[in-house]
Design a protein around this motif. Structure first.
Motif, PDB file in Angstrom:
ATOM      1  N   GLY A  67      -4.506  -7.267 -17.072  1.00  0.00           N
ATOM      2  CA  GLY A  67      -3.622  -7.900 -17.686  1.00  0.00           C
ATOM      3  C   GLY A  67      -2.418  -7.609 -17.100  1.00  0.00           C
ATOM      4  N   ASN A  68      -1.460  -9.303 -17.974  1.00  0.00           N
ATOM      5  CA  ASN A  68       0.372  -8.636 -18.005  1.00  0.00           C
ATOM      6  C   ASN A  68       0.753  -7.960 -17.110  1.00  0.00           C
ATOM      7  OD1 ASN A  68       0.158 -10.322 -20.421  1.00  0.00           O
ATOM      8  ND2 ASN A  68      -0.633  -8.455 -21.435  1.00  0.00           N
ATOM      9  N   ASN A  69       0.263  -8.128 -16.347  1.00  0.00           N
ATOM     10  CA  ASN A  69       0.404  -7.530 -14.330  1.00  0.00           C
ATOM     11  C   ASN A  69       0.460  -6.269 -14.177  1.00  0.00           C
ATOM     12  OD1 ASN A  69       1.920  -7.635 -12.250  1.00  0.00           O
ATOM     13  ND2 ASN A  69       4.169  -8.436 -13.087  1.00  0.00           N
ATOM     14  N   GLN A  70      -0.466  -5.202 -15.531  1.00  0.00           N
ATOM     15  CA  GLN A  70      -0.418  -4.249 -15.755  1.00  0.00           C
ATOM     16  C   GLN A  70      -1.942  -4.190 -14.687  1.00  0.00           C
ATOM     17  OE1 GLN A  70       0.734  -2.074 -19.227  1.00  0.00           O
ATOM     18  NE2 GLN A  70       0.577  -4.154 -20.011  1.00  0.00           N
ATOM     19  N   TYR A  71      -1.571  -2.752 -13.878  1.00  0.00           N
ATOM     20  CA  TYR A  71      -2.553  -1.614 -13.899  1.00  0.00           C
ATOM     21  C   TYR A  71      -3.190  -0.315 -13.484  1.00  0.00           C
ATOM     22  CZ  TYR A  71      -1.812  -6.307 -10.963  1.00  0.00           C
ATOM     23  OH  TYR A  71      -1.272  -7.098 -10.929  1.00  0.00           O
ATOM     24  N   GLY A  72      -4.580  -0.812 -14.164  1.00  0.00           N
ATOM     25  CA  GLY A  72      -4.714   0.763 -14.267  1.00  0.00           C
ATOM     26  C   GLY A  72      -5.401   1.647 -13.864  1.00  0.00           C
ATOM     27  N   ILE A  73      -4.785   2.573 -13.715  1.00  0.00           N
ATOM     28  CA  ILE A  73      -5.539   3.953 -12.192  1.00  0.00           C
ATOM     29  C   ILE A  73      -5.727   5.255 -12.881  1.00  0.00           C
ATOM     30  CG2 ILE A  73      -4.613   5.068 -10.047  1.00  0.00           C
ATOM     31  CD1 ILE A  73      -3.347   2.860 -10.032  1.00  0.00           C
ATOM     32  N   HIS A  74      -7.503   5.349 -12.261  1.00  0.00           N
ATOM     33  CA  HIS A  74      -7.857   6.569 -12.960  1.00  0.00           C
ATOM     34  C   HIS A  74      -8.558   7.110 -12.134  1.00  0.00           C
ATOM     35  CE1 HIS A  74     -11.642   7.647 -15.843  1.00  0.00           C
ATOM     36  NE2 HIS A  74     -10.766   8.782 -15.241  1.00  0.00           N
ATOM     37  N   PHE A  75      -8.283   8.494 -11.699  1.00  0.00           N
ATOM     38  CA  PHE A  75      -8.009   9.472 -10.778  1.00  0.00           C
ATOM     39  C   PHE A  75      -8.353  10.850 -10.998  1.00  0.00           C
ATOM     40  CE2 PHE A  75      -6.191  12.899  -7.991  1.00  0.00           C
ATOM     41  CZ  PHE A  75      -7.495  12.930  -6.527  1.00  0.00           C
ATOM     42  N   GLU A  76      -9.895  11.430 -10.994  1.00  0.00           N
ATOM     43  CA  GLU A  76     -10.081  13.073 -11.694  1.00  0.00           C
ATOM     44  C   GLU A  76     -10.297  12.031 -13.265  1.00  0.00           C
ATOM     45  OE1 GLU A  76     -11.536  14.704 -10.241  1.00  0.00           O
ATOM     46  OE2 GLU A  76     -10.803  15.461  -8.530  1.00  0.00           O
ATOM     47  N   ASN A  77      -9.507  13.352 -14.060  1.00  0.00           N
ATOM     48  CA  ASN A  77     -10.172  13.114 -15.546  1.00  0.00           C
ATOM     49  C   ASN A  77      -8.767  12.435 -16.022  1.00  0.00           C
ATOM     50  OD1 ASN A  77      -8.772  15.299 -15.040  1.00  0.00           O
ATOM     51  ND2 ASN A  77      -9.610  16.339 -17.158  1.00  0.00           N
ATOM     52  N   ARG A  78      -7.500  11.483 -14.805  1.00  0.00           N
ATOM     53  CA  ARG A  78      -6.031  11.071 -15.799  1.00  0.00           C
ATOM     54  C   ARG A  78      -5.931   9.975 -15.677  1.00  0.00           C
ATOM     55  NH1 ARG A  78      -5.656  16.024 -12.071  1.00  0.00           N
ATOM     56  NH2 ARG A  78      -4.857  15.010 -10.087  1.00  0.00           N
ATOM     57  N   ARG A  79      -5.355   8.859 -16.015  1.00  0.00           N
ATOM     58  CA  ARG A  79      -4.923   7.561 -16.477  1.00  0.00           C
ATOM     59  C   ARG A  79      -4.183   7.935 -16.451  1.00  0.00           C
ATOM     60  NH1 ARG A  79     -10.085   4.641 -18.197  1.00  0.00           N
ATOM     61  NH2 ARG A  79     -11.219   5.940 -19.379  1.00  0.00           N
ATOM     62  N   ILE A  80      -3.785   6.512 -15.858  1.00  0.00           N
ATOM     63  CA  ILE A  80      -2.398   5.782 -16.032  1.00  0.00           C
ATOM     64  C   ILE A  80      -2.023   4.284 -15.654  1.00  0.00           C
ATOM     65  CG2 ILE A  80      -0.916   8.357 -14.864  1.00  0.00           C
ATOM     66  CD1 ILE A  80       0.110   6.816 -12.570  1.00  0.00           C
ATOM     67  N   THR A  81      -0.874   3.899 -16.416  1.00  0.00           N
ATOM     68  CA  THR A  81      -1.052   2.534 -16.105  1.00  0.00           C
ATOM     69  C   THR A  81       0.452   2.100 -16.000  1.00  0.00           C
ATOM     70  OG1 THR A  81      -2.260   2.062 -17.852  1.00  0.00           O
ATOM     71  CG2 THR A  81      -0.526   0.566 -17.318  1.00  0.00           C
ATOM     72  N   ILE A  82       0.408   0.904 -14.870  1.00  0.00           N
ATOM     73  CA  ILE A  82       1.435   0.570 -13.811  1.00  0.00           C
ATOM     74  C   ILE A  82       1.958  -0.674 -14.199  1.00  0.00           C
ATOM     75  CG2 ILE A  82       2.623   0.532 -11.804  1.00  0.00           C
ATOM     76  CD1 ILE A  82       1.039   2.743 -11.319  1.00  0.00           C
ATOM     77  N   ARG A  83       2.865  -1.519 -14.192  1.00  0.00           N
ATOM     78  CA  ARG A  83       3.617  -2.657 -14.169  1.00  0.00           C
ATOM     79  C   ARG A  83       3.993  -3.103 -12.846  1.00  0.00           C
ATOM     80  NH1 ARG A  83       4.681  -6.214 -17.921  1.00  0.00           N
ATOM     81  NH2 ARG A  83       3.751  -5.368 -19.327  1.00  0.00           N
ATOM     82  N   GLY A  84       2.880  -4.501 -12.373  1.00  0.00           N
ATOM     83  CA  GLY A  84       4.097  -5.220 -11.016  1.00  0.00           C
ATOM     84  C   GLY A  84       2.691  -4.632 -10.071  1.00  0.00           C
ATOM     85  N   LYS A  85       2.620  -5.318  -8.864  1.00  0.00           N
ATOM     86  CA  LYS A  85       1.731  -5.393  -8.021  1.00  0.00           C
ATOM     87  C   LYS A  85       2.683  -3.984  -6.829  1.00  0.00           C
ATOM     88  CE  LYS A  85      -0.413  -8.625  -6.063  1.00  0.00           C
ATOM     89  NZ  LYS A  85      -1.191 -10.035  -5.409  1.00  0.00           N
ATOM     90  N   GLU A  86       3.627  -4.483  -6.679  1.00  0.00           N
ATOM     91  CA  GLU A  86       4.499  -3.954  -5.378  1.00  0.00           C
ATOM     92  C   GLU A  86       4.649  -2.815  -6.034  1.00  0.00           C
ATOM     93  OE1 GLU A  86       5.317  -4.094  -2.647  1.00  0.00           O
ATOM     94  OE2 GLU A  86       4.461  -6.612  -2.607  1.00  0.00           O
ATOM     95  N   ASN A  87       4.688  -2.066  -7.209  1.00  0.00           N
ATOM     96  CA  ASN A  87       4.704  -0.634  -7.849  1.00  0.00           C
ATOM     97  C   ASN A  87       3.766   0.113  -8.072  1.00  0.00           C
ATOM     98  OD1 ASN A  87       7.857  -0.734  -8.121  1.00  0.00           O
ATOM     99  ND2 ASN A  87       6.944  -1.531 -10.914  1.00  0.00           N
ATOM    100  N   THR A  88       2.736  -0.701  -7.785  1.00  0.00           N
ATOM    101  CA  THR A  88       0.982  -0.682  -8.597  1.00  0.00           C
ATOM    102  C   THR A  88       0.257   0.155  -7.294  1.00  0.00           C
ATOM    103  OG1 THR A  88       0.792  -1.559  -9.951  1.00  0.00           O
ATOM    104  CG2 THR A  88      -1.310  -0.753  -8.873  1.00  0.00           C
ATOM    105  N   TYR A  89       0.449  -0.037  -5.690  1.00  0.00           N
ATOM    106  CA  TYR A  89       0.265  -0.364  -4.700  1.00  0.00           C
ATOM    107  C   TYR A  89       1.263   0.781  -4.324  1.00  0.00           C
ATOM    108  CZ  TYR A  89      -1.440  -1.429   0.479  1.00  0.00           C
ATOM    109  OH  TYR A  89      -2.513  -0.858   1.210  1.00  0.00           O
ATOM    110  N   ARG A  90       2.395   0.842  -4.343  1.00  0.00           N
ATOM    111  CA  ARG A  90       3.651   2.040  -3.405  1.00  0.00           C
ATOM    112  C   ARG A  90       2.627   3.315  -3.445  1.00  0.00           C
ATOM    113  NH1 ARG A  90       7.987   0.465  -5.541  1.00  0.00           N
ATOM    114  NH2 ARG A  90       8.159  -1.669  -4.010  1.00  0.00           N
ATOM    115  N   TYR A  91       2.343   3.348  -5.421  1.00  0.00           N
ATOM    116  CA  TYR A  91       1.473   4.313  -6.185  1.00  0.00           C
ATOM    117  C   TYR A  91       1.078   4.987  -5.646  1.00  0.00           C
ATOM    118  CZ  TYR A  91      -0.141   7.832  -9.881  1.00  0.00           C
ATOM    119  OH  TYR A  91      -1.173   8.668 -10.081  1.00  0.00           O
ATOM    120  N   LEU A  92      -0.199   3.821  -5.542  1.00  0.00           N
ATOM    121  CA  LEU A  92      -1.066   4.053  -4.374  1.00  0.00           C
ATOM    122  C   LEU A  92      -0.981   4.911  -3.056  1.00  0.00           C
ATOM    123  CD1 LEU A  92      -3.483   1.433  -6.073  1.00  0.00           C
ATOM    124  CD2 LEU A  92      -3.784   3.713  -7.005  1.00  0.00           C
TER     125      LEU A  92
END
Length: 257
Positions: A67-92
């Motif tokens: 929600g609120n244009n934020q996306y949670g990324i969970h990899f192994e045992n690490r979690r981060i939150t990224i704001r924005g669709k472009e930022n999220t896809y670029r990070y992935l």
């Protein structure tokens, strides 16, 4: 054995299993592209990105729309939150490109099925289905609950430092609401046999499958993946070695109760 190229290819196995009989048990899966990624994330809010030729839970990333244009990324045992669709896809894309689990075969994106938990940790099921050459029918020779380690999304025991448990006990201790263990076990067996029968027509002569299965909170059975070369040591970890002995006997072409 024919179709060697497909033995570790998640996408090819998914396409082959995608029949009228098995479709109700398969989480929607697509080749990962920008369009398929955002389509499935918008549809389900929680998805998994997996290497097509990955194994043992390697390289799996969970993405959640929170929600609120934020996306949670969970990899192994690490979690981060990224704001924005472009930022999220670029990070992935960077994450995939730099991953030591990167594969030339590419990635799939798959609906994430919410899993029940034991002591707050998600679990899924490994079911072993076998048919020695002299037998007419497929038999589910073993079922075990794989419980993810603390903070992990994958249930691979060595990867997440997780634990194993007899399935019946895991269901009793789980977050499933008032489960009928007998009915749930019967459902798992039914779907496992249906899957083996379908795969048999593609992987001619193959006589053992390790199916990764999830029960959702409603007790519906989902086939997450079919493994042609399943690790059997999980069953040796149980105090009761009955299932392990049965699996090994079937593997040797002998039938025991």
């Amino acid at each position: 054995m024919k179709n060697q190229h497909a033995t570790r290819n998640k996408w090819l196995k998914y396409k082959f299993m995608k029949t009228k009989r098995l479709l109700p048990y398969l989480p929607e899966t697509r080749i990962m592209t920008r369009a398929s990624f955002w389509n499935l994330l918008g549809k389900y809010r929680h998805i998994l990105i997996k290497p097509i030729r990955g194994s043992r839970g390697k390289g799996i990333i969970q993405v959640s729309a929170i929600g609120n244009n934020q996306y949670g990324i969970h990899f192994e045992n690490r979690r981060i939150t990224i704001r924005g669709k472009e930022n999220t896809y670029r990070y992935l894309k960077r994450k995939i490109k730099s991953s030591k689990y990167r594969t030339q075969s590419g990635y799939i994106v798959q609906r994430r099925i919410p899993r029940p938990t034991v002591n707050g940790r998600p679990f899924d099921i490994r079911a072993i289905v076998q048919r020695p050459k002299s037998f007419k029918s497929w038999v589910v020779t073993g079922k075990i609950a794989k419980i993810a380690g603390k903070g992990y999304i994958v249930s691979n025991i060595s990867r997440s430092n997780g634990t194993v448990m007899p399935l019946e006990i895991a269901i009793k201790k789980s977050s499933l609401k008032k489960p009928s263990i007998k009915i749930l076990i019967s459902k798992v067996n039914k779907v496992a046999i249906l899957t083996a029968r379908r795969l048999e027509s593609f992987f001619k002569g193959h006589r053992i499958y390790g199916l990764d299965i999830v029960l959702d909170q409603n007790g519906h059975v989902w086939i997450i993946e079919a493994n042609l070369f399943p690790i059997l040591s999980h069953f040796r970890k149980l105090k009761d070695k009955t299932m392990y002995r049965r699996i090994m006997a079937y593997k040797a072409g002998r039938k025991i109760k």
